[in-house]
Design a protein around this motif. Structure first.
Motif, mmCIF file in Angstrom:
data_model
loop_
_atom_site.group_PDB
_atom_site.id
_atom_site.type_symbol
_atom_site.label_atom_id
_atom_site.label_comp_id
_atom_site.label_asym_id
_atom_site.label_seq_id
_atom_site.Cartn_x
_atom_site.Cartn_y
_atom_site.Cartn_z
ATOM 1 N N PRO A 12 129.538 159.594 -6.780
ATOM 2 C CA PRO A 12 129.440 161.051 -6.939
ATOM 3 C C PRO A 12 128.153 161.466 -7.648
ATOM 4 O O PRO A 12 127.670 160.775 -8.543
ATOM 5 C CB PRO A 12 130.660 161.404 -7.789
ATOM 6 C CG PRO A 12 131.620 160.287 -7.545
ATOM 7 C CD PRO A 12 130.779 159.067 -7.321
ATOM 8 N N ALA A 13 127.637 162.600 -7.248
ATOM 9 C CA ALA A 13 126.379 163.099 -7.811
ATOM 10 C C ALA A 13 126.599 163.625 -9.226
ATOM 11 O O ALA A 13 127.627 164.235 -9.509
ATOM 12 C CB ALA A 13 125.830 164.214 -6.933
ATOM 13 N N PRO A 14 125.621 163.408 -10.109
ATOM 14 C CA PRO A 14 125.712 163.996 -11.440
ATOM 15 C C PRO A 14 125.568 165.520 -11.361
ATOM 16 O O PRO A 14 125.117 166.053 -10.352
ATOM 17 C CB PRO A 14 124.529 163.383 -12.196
ATOM 18 C CG PRO A 14 123.765 162.573 -11.246
ATOM 19 C CD PRO A 14 124.453 162.583 -9.930
ATOM 20 N N ASP A 15 125.940 166.201 -12.426
ATOM 21 C CA ASP A 15 125.803 167.661 -12.460
ATOM 22 C C ASP A 15 124.373 168.073 -12.144
ATOM 23 O O ASP A 15 123.428 167.456 -12.613
ATOM 24 C CB ASP A 15 126.187 168.202 -13.838
ATOM 25 C CG ASP A 15 127.681 168.123 -14.084
ATOM 26 O OD1 ASP A 15 128.443 168.000 -13.105
ATOM 27 O OD2 ASP A 15 128.086 168.181 -15.260
ATOM 28 N N GLY A 16 124.239 169.099 -11.330
ATOM 29 C CA GLY A 16 122.919 169.620 -10.990
ATOM 30 C C GLY A 16 122.276 168.953 -9.785
ATOM 31 O O GLY A 16 121.182 169.331 -9.382
ATOM 32 N N GLN A 17 122.938 167.965 -9.190
ATOM 33 C CA GLN A 17 122.399 167.307 -8.000
ATOM 34 C C GLN A 17 123.370 167.481 -6.839
ATOM 35 O O GLN A 17 124.554 167.729 -7.021
ATOM 36 C CB GLN A 17 122.158 165.816 -8.264
ATOM 37 C CG GLN A 17 121.034 165.563 -9.221
ATOM 38 C CD GLN A 17 120.679 164.086 -9.299
ATOM 39 O OE1 GLN A 17 121.327 163.225 -8.715
ATOM 40 N NE2 GLN A 17 119.648 163.793 -10.047
ATOM 41 N N GLU A 47 116.758 160.114 -3.393
ATOM 42 C CA GLU A 47 116.496 160.899 -4.603
ATOM 43 C C GLU A 47 115.994 162.308 -4.253
ATOM 44 O O GLU A 47 116.396 163.285 -4.877
ATOM 45 C CB GLU A 47 115.493 160.189 -5.498
ATOM 46 C CG GLU A 47 116.018 158.913 -6.122
ATOM 47 C CD GLU A 47 117.201 159.136 -7.045
ATOM 48 O OE1 GLU A 47 117.282 160.211 -7.691
ATOM 49 O OE2 GLU A 47 118.051 158.240 -7.117
ATOM 50 N N THR A 48 115.136 162.405 -3.272
ATOM 51 C CA THR A 48 114.614 163.705 -2.850
ATOM 52 C C THR A 48 115.740 164.587 -2.315
ATOM 53 O O THR A 48 115.844 165.766 -2.668
ATOM 54 C CB THR A 48 113.526 163.533 -1.778
ATOM 55 O OG1 THR A 48 112.453 162.777 -2.336
ATOM 56 C CG2 THR A 48 113.006 164.874 -1.289
ATOM 57 N N LEU A 49 116.600 164.035 -1.477
ATOM 58 C CA LEU A 49 117.704 164.803 -0.915
ATOM 59 C C LEU A 49 118.690 165.240 -2.000
ATOM 60 O O LEU A 49 119.204 166.350 -1.968
ATOM 61 C CB LEU A 49 118.437 163.982 0.141
ATOM 62 C CG LEU A 49 117.695 163.773 1.447
ATOM 63 C CD1 LEU A 49 118.441 162.755 2.311
ATOM 64 C CD2 LEU A 49 117.527 165.078 2.183
ATOM 65 N N ARG A 50 118.936 164.385 -2.957
ATOM 66 C CA ARG A 50 119.887 164.724 -4.021
ATOM 67 C C ARG A 50 119.364 165.829 -4.941
ATOM 68 O O ARG A 50 120.117 166.641 -5.430
ATOM 69 C CB ARG A 50 120.172 163.491 -4.872
ATOM 70 C CG ARG A 50 121.488 162.900 -4.558
ATOM 71 C CD ARG A 50 122.075 162.298 -5.790
ATOM 72 N NE ARG A 50 123.442 161.946 -5.510
ATOM 73 C CZ ARG A 50 124.089 161.024 -6.144
ATOM 74 N NH1 ARG A 50 123.495 160.349 -7.096
ATOM 75 N NH2 ARG A 50 125.336 160.783 -5.865
ATOM 76 N N ASN A 51 118.068 165.829 -5.183
ATOM 77 C CA ASN A 51 117.504 166.786 -6.118
ATOM 78 C C ASN A 51 117.119 168.118 -5.496
ATOM 79 O O ASN A 51 117.076 169.129 -6.180
ATOM 80 C CB ASN A 51 116.280 166.179 -6.831
ATOM 81 C CG ASN A 51 116.717 165.090 -7.780
ATOM 82 O OD1 ASN A 51 117.567 165.304 -8.626
ATOM 83 N ND2 ASN A 51 116.148 163.915 -7.630
ATOM 84 N N GLY A 52 116.817 168.147 -4.230
ATOM 85 C CA GLY A 52 116.416 169.401 -3.576
ATOM 86 C C GLY A 52 116.320 169.226 -2.086
ATOM 87 O O GLY A 52 115.227 169.013 -1.569
ATOM 88 N N PRO A 53 117.420 169.286 -1.374
ATOM 89 C CA PRO A 53 117.422 168.964 0.055
ATOM 90 C C PRO A 53 116.638 169.926 0.935
ATOM 91 O O PRO A 53 116.364 169.630 2.076
ATOM 92 C CB PRO A 53 118.901 168.991 0.431
ATOM 93 C CG PRO A 53 119.547 169.850 -0.589
ATOM 94 C CD PRO A 53 118.733 169.667 -1.842
ATOM 95 N N ARG A 54 116.228 171.061 0.412
ATOM 96 C CA ARG A 54 115.500 172.012 1.244
ATOM 97 C C ARG A 54 114.039 171.676 1.227
ATOM 98 O O ARG A 54 113.239 171.944 1.953
ATOM 99 C CB ARG A 54 115.715 173.419 0.745
ATOM 100 C CG ARG A 54 117.150 173.798 0.976
ATOM 101 C CD ARG A 54 117.389 175.190 0.537
ATOM 102 N NE ARG A 54 118.802 175.414 0.713
ATOM 103 C CZ ARG A 54 119.369 176.548 0.469
ATOM 104 N NH1 ARG A 54 118.675 177.555 0.052
ATOM 105 N NH2 ARG A 54 120.661 176.681 0.642
#
Length: 54
Positions: A12-17, A47-54
């Motif tokens: 599971p993703a951490p908060d904010g991801q 990592e890129t997709l988790r932090n900002g997929p757009r």
């Protein structure tokens, strides 16, 4: 057990991801192949997709 459509890509993703999930059965097989062939690049993509997929 192999991942299926709708399963999480990893823990599971951490908060904010964003949480990544497989959209198709082909995506699960493709992700496994990418990990085998280009692990470092796949990790950067993840990592890129988790932090900002757009």
């Amino acid at each position: 057990m192999s991942p299926k459509r709708g399963d999480r890509v990893t823990v599971p993703a951490p908060d904010g991801q964003w949480e990544l999930r497989f959209g198709t059965a082909d995506a699960t097989r493709g992700w496994e192949e990418l990990c085998r062939r280009a692990l470092a690049n796949t990790r950067r993509c993840f990592e890129t997709l988790r932090n900002g997929p757009r």
